[in-house]
Write a protein that holds these residues in place. Structure first.
Motif, short mmCIF file in Angstrom:
data_model
loop_
_atom_site.label_atom_id
_atom_site.label_comp_id
_atom_site.label_asym_id
_atom_site.label_seq_id
_atom_site.Cartn_x
_atom_site.Cartn_y
_atom_site.Cartn_z
N GLY A 1 -4.57 9.57 10.44
CA GLY A 1 -4.10 8.22 10.78
C GLY A 1 -4.37 7.26 9.63
N SER A 2 -5.53 7.37 9.01
CA SER A 2 -5.85 6.50 7.87
C SER A 2 -4.96 6.84 6.68
CB SER A 2 -7.33 6.60 7.50
OG SER A 2 -7.67 7.89 7.07
N PHE A 3 -4.65 8.13 6.48
CA PHE A 3 -3.72 8.49 5.41
C PHE A 3 -2.34 7.88 5.67
CE2 PHE A 3 -0.08 11.03 4.14
CZ PHE A 3 -0.16 10.87 2.77
N SER A 4 -1.88 7.97 6.90
CA SER A 4 -0.57 7.43 7.24
C SER A 4 -0.48 5.95 6.93
CB SER A 4 -0.28 7.68 8.73
OG SER A 4 1.02 7.27 9.05
N VAL A 5 -1.51 5.20 7.28
CA VAL A 5 -1.54 3.76 7.01
C VAL A 5 -1.48 3.48 5.52
CG1 VAL A 5 -2.97 1.67 7.15
CG2 VAL A 5 -2.69 3.13 9.17
N ILE A 6 -2.33 4.16 4.72
CA ILE A 6 -2.34 3.87 3.29
C ILE A 6 -1.06 4.35 2.62
CG2 ILE A 6 -3.63 5.93 2.60
CD1 ILE A 6 -3.76 2.42 0.98
N ALA A 7 -0.48 5.44 3.09
CA ALA A 7 0.77 5.92 2.50
C ALA A 7 1.88 4.88 2.69
CB ALA A 7 1.17 7.26 3.12
N ILE A 8 2.00 4.35 3.90
CA ILE A 8 3.05 3.37 4.18
C ILE A 8 2.77 2.05 3.45
CG2 ILE A 8 4.10 1.99 6.02
CD1 ILE A 8 3.70 4.53 7.83
N LEU A 9 1.52 1.59 3.44
CA LEU A 9 1.19 0.36 2.73
C LEU A 9 1.41 0.50 1.22
CD1 LEU A 9 -2.03 -0.86 4.58
CD2 LEU A 9 0.31 -1.74 4.79
N ALA B 1 3.60 2.47 -0.15
CA ALA B 1 5.06 2.43 -0.31
C ALA B 1 5.55 0.99 -0.36
CB ALA B 1 5.74 3.19 0.83
N PHE B 2 5.07 0.16 0.56
CA PHE B 2 5.46 -1.26 0.55
C PHE B 2 5.09 -1.91 -0.78
CE2 PHE B 2 4.91 -1.66 5.46
CZ PHE B 2 6.09 -0.96 5.66
N TYR B 3 3.90 -1.59 -1.28
CA TYR B 3 3.45 -2.16 -2.54
C TYR B 3 4.34 -1.69 -3.70
CZ TYR B 3 0.51 -3.36 -6.50
OH TYR B 3 0.06 -3.86 -7.69
N LEU B 4 4.63 -0.41 -3.73
CA LEU B 4 5.46 0.13 -4.80
C LEU B 4 6.88 -0.40 -4.75
CD1 LEU B 4 4.23 3.85 -4.91
CD2 LEU B 4 3.72 2.00 -6.54
N TRP B 5 7.35 -0.74 -3.57
CA TRP B 5 8.69 -1.33 -3.43
C TRP B 5 8.71 -2.81 -3.78
CZ3 TRP B 5 9.49 1.12 2.02
CH2 TRP B 5 9.81 2.47 1.88
N GLY B 6 7.54 -3.39 -4.06
CA GLY B 6 7.47 -4.79 -4.44
C GLY B 6 7.45 -5.75 -3.27
N THR C 1 -3.80 -10.72 -5.35
CA THR C 1 -4.87 -9.94 -4.71
C THR C 1 -4.34 -8.69 -4.02
OG1 THR C 1 -4.67 -11.29 -2.73
CG2 THR C 1 -6.33 -11.96 -4.37
N SER C 2 -3.04 -8.43 -4.07
CA SER C 2 -2.47 -7.27 -3.38
C SER C 2 -3.11 -5.95 -3.80
CB SER C 2 -0.95 -7.21 -3.57
OG SER C 2 -0.33 -8.26 -2.88
N PRO C 3 -3.33 -5.70 -5.10
CA PRO C 3 -3.97 -4.42 -5.46
C PRO C 3 -5.37 -4.27 -4.85
CG PRO C 3 -2.95 -5.40 -7.39
CD PRO C 3 -2.89 -6.43 -6.30
N LYS C 4 -6.14 -5.34 -4.83
CA LYS C 4 -7.49 -5.24 -4.24
C LYS C 4 -7.42 -5.00 -2.74
CE LYS C 4 -10.02 -7.72 -7.71
NZ LYS C 4 -10.99 -8.73 -8.04
N MET C 5 -6.49 -5.65 -2.07
CA MET C 5 -6.36 -5.44 -0.63
C MET C 5 -5.90 -4.01 -0.34
SD MET C 5 -7.04 -7.27 1.95
CE MET C 5 -7.47 -6.11 3.22
N LEU C 6 -4.97 -3.51 -1.15
CA LEU C 6 -4.53 -2.12 -1.00
C LEU C 6 -5.71 -1.19 -1.27
CD1 LEU C 6 -2.10 -0.31 -0.40
CD2 LEU C 6 -1.61 -0.31 -2.86
N GLY C 7 -6.57 -1.56 -2.22
CA GLY C 7 -7.77 -0.78 -2.51
C GLY C 7 -8.70 -0.68 -1.31
N VAL C 8 -8.79 -1.75 -0.54
CA VAL C 8 -9.61 -1.73 0.68
C VAL C 8 -9.06 -0.71 1.67
CG1 VAL C 8 -10.34 -3.07 2.70
CG2 VAL C 8 -10.46 -4.09 0.41
N TYR C 9 -7.73 -0.72 1.85
CA TYR C 9 -7.12 0.25 2.77
C TYR C 9 -7.23 1.67 2.23
CZ TYR C 9 -5.39 -3.42 5.77
OH TYR C 9 -5.32 -4.47 6.64
N GLY D 1 4.05 9.24 5.21
CA GLY D 1 3.29 8.45 6.18
C GLY D 1 3.86 8.56 7.58
N ILE D 2 5.18 8.51 7.68
CA ILE D 2 5.81 8.63 9.00
C ILE D 2 5.69 10.05 9.54
CG2 ILE D 2 8.03 8.49 10.23
CD1 ILE D 2 6.80 5.73 9.51
N LEU D 3 5.90 11.05 8.69
CA LEU D 3 5.79 12.44 9.10
C LEU D 3 4.37 12.78 9.56
CD1 LEU D 3 7.45 15.04 9.32
CD2 LEU D 3 6.80 15.55 6.97
N THR D 4 3.39 12.12 8.99
CA THR D 4 1.99 12.37 9.36
C THR D 4 1.71 11.94 10.80
OG1 THR D 4 1.32 12.24 7.06
CG2 THR D 4 -0.40 11.91 8.66
#
Length: 184
Positions: A11-19, A21-26, A32-40, A169-172
């Protein structure tokens, strides 16, 4: 069988994978987005690490052969997966070089490829649907891991890796709900 650590870890992998993806899509562009993504990513490390230890110390699948070997494989792959996310979280939080994370993901790719092949000898252990779900996820994880290396080394566009991560992330969800035992 209900496997709580599988639900938390994947479940935690699924969340970080999708987040991610959102980050990579801009979609997330704050300073602070990289640091917040780092927390996840750190929470993914914790979930996957806990999941790996559950296979090593608690033998949730059982102790009759070949279950110890399967649990050892899962525990090892999840441990390496967690270490990749620990490096990812630290690199994002402290603005460190992500190439090492990509290199670690490539090493995980080699172990995961071997695990994917080895799993075929145990297909009857998981039942047809369970085996298909596991192998489908392991197959997509290969693309995630290789893509992470390719992205960090400038060989793959971020948007493509975002697509791979989003699909993964969705497949997980299938691992979380079916293999984890929420839906039987």
């Amino acid at each position: 069988m209900v496997l709580p650590a599988v639900v938390i870890g994947f479940g935690s992998f699924s969340v970080i994978a999708i987040l991610t993806a959102f980050y990579l899509w801009g979609m997330e562009k704050a300073d602070t987005s990289p640091k917040m993504l780092g927390v996840y990513a750190f929470t993914a490390f914790l979930g996957l690490f806990t999941n790996s230890m559950s296979f090593i110390f608690f033998a949730p699948l059982g102790t009759s052969s070949p279950l110890p070997a399967i649990q050892l494989l899962f525990g090892f792959l999840l441990f390496i997966f967690s270490i990749v996310f620990l490096g990812f979280s630290m690199s994002l939080f402290y603005n460190w070089d992500l190439k090492f994370v990509g290199d670690a993901a490539l090493l995980l790719f080699t172990f995961n490829l071997i695990g994917f092949i080895v799993m075929f000898q145990w297909m009857n252990i998981f039942g047809t649907l369970g085996f298909i779900i596991l192998q489908l996820n392991l197959f997509v994880y290969l693309f995630v891991e290789f893509g992470f290396w390719a992205l960090t080394h400038g060989k793959l566009p971020a948007k493509i890796q975002g697509i791979i991560l989003f699909i993964s992330g969705i497949l997980t969800y299938l691992i979380v709900f079916y293999t984890g035992g929420i839906i039987s």
